[in-house]
Scaffold this active site. Sequence first.
Site, short mmCIF file in Angstrom:
data_model
loop_
_atom_site.label_atom_id
_atom_site.label_comp_id
_atom_site.label_asym_id
_atom_site.label_seq_id
_atom_site.Cartn_x
_atom_site.Cartn_y
_atom_site.Cartn_z
N ALA A 33 -12.45 1.92 -57.10
CA ALA A 33 -12.25 2.91 -56.05
C ALA A 33 -11.55 2.25 -54.86
O ALA A 33 -11.08 1.11 -54.97
CB ALA A 33 -13.59 3.50 -55.62
N ASN A 34 -11.45 2.95 -53.74
CA ASN A 34 -10.88 2.37 -52.52
C ASN A 34 -11.60 2.96 -51.31
O ASN A 34 -12.50 3.78 -51.45
CB ASN A 34 -9.36 2.61 -52.46
CG ASN A 34 -9.04 4.09 -52.42
OD1 ASN A 34 -9.38 4.79 -51.49
ND2 ASN A 34 -8.38 4.57 -53.47
N ARG A 35 -11.18 2.55 -50.11
CA ARG A 35 -11.95 2.88 -48.89
C ARG A 35 -11.61 4.23 -48.28
O ARG A 35 -12.05 4.53 -47.17
CB ARG A 35 -11.73 1.80 -47.83
CG ARG A 35 -12.24 0.45 -48.22
CD ARG A 35 -12.10 -0.54 -47.06
NE ARG A 35 -12.35 -1.89 -47.51
CZ ARG A 35 -13.56 -2.39 -47.77
NH1 ARG A 35 -14.64 -1.64 -47.61
NH2 ARG A 35 -13.69 -3.63 -48.20
#
Length: 226
Positions: A33-35
């Site tokens: 995933a990412n932020r």
Amino acid sequence: ALLSPAEKPLAGRHVVVTAGPTHEPIDPVRYIANRSSGRQGFAIAEAAARAGARVTLVAGPVGLPDPPGVTVRRIETARDMLAAVEAALPADIAVFAAAVADWRPAEAASLKIKKDGSGKVPPLAMSENPDILSTIAHRTDLRPGLVIGFAAETNDVLANAEAKLARKGCDVIVANDVSAGTGVMGGTENTVHLVTKDGIEHWPKLPKDEVGTRLVGWIADRIGKS
Ligand code: CTP
Ligand code: CA
């Protein structure tokens, strides 16, 4: 009360917005995933609905509630996001604010990957995800009249954004600096630059809600002139 066109400048228009990260499964319990918080895309969707548009928001996994008056399609992976966007077409305007994972594990394991005690690590081969913005912007049928992309950059913000504008075939790139100490991904404020073939508009640092409202105003002006 009847609202004047000035108050509902996007009445009769369909706007598709993507928002949030995507999750790309490694196995049933793990993912990449990412932020991204999804806040900017949700704010744009909400502002478009307030401006009278019919809005379809295709959202990755975030904890945000459905904005009022917006149809929300919740998905996990980049491939599901592309399918949901295609299912939502035709649209007059598309805004791609999602932070789509560029790569996914080539094959998600159907069972949890276990340590075998030998210290060996799983190899994790990756595949490239479809580019949703580029796919939709290059469609010869059903291309929305106005296609807007985002570019989160840590360096050479404007040069990278201009390159993306050309490469992705969109009409606008909303560029923001996400290097540490500035826009920081996941924050509540955003400093953006609107890059089009006609030039660059620099906006001040604003709360993401306000960037959404201003972007929808900018879209309404531009649609009005076309
Ligand atoms: N985008 C997309 N699908 C992808 C990757 C990106 O729709 N698989 C969209 C994003 O929603 C954004 C724009 O493309 O509107 C730019 O995303 P960005 O990650 O900045 O561009 P990339 O081409 O992936 O380049 P890089 O991550 O290497 O900077
Ligand atoms: Ca990317």
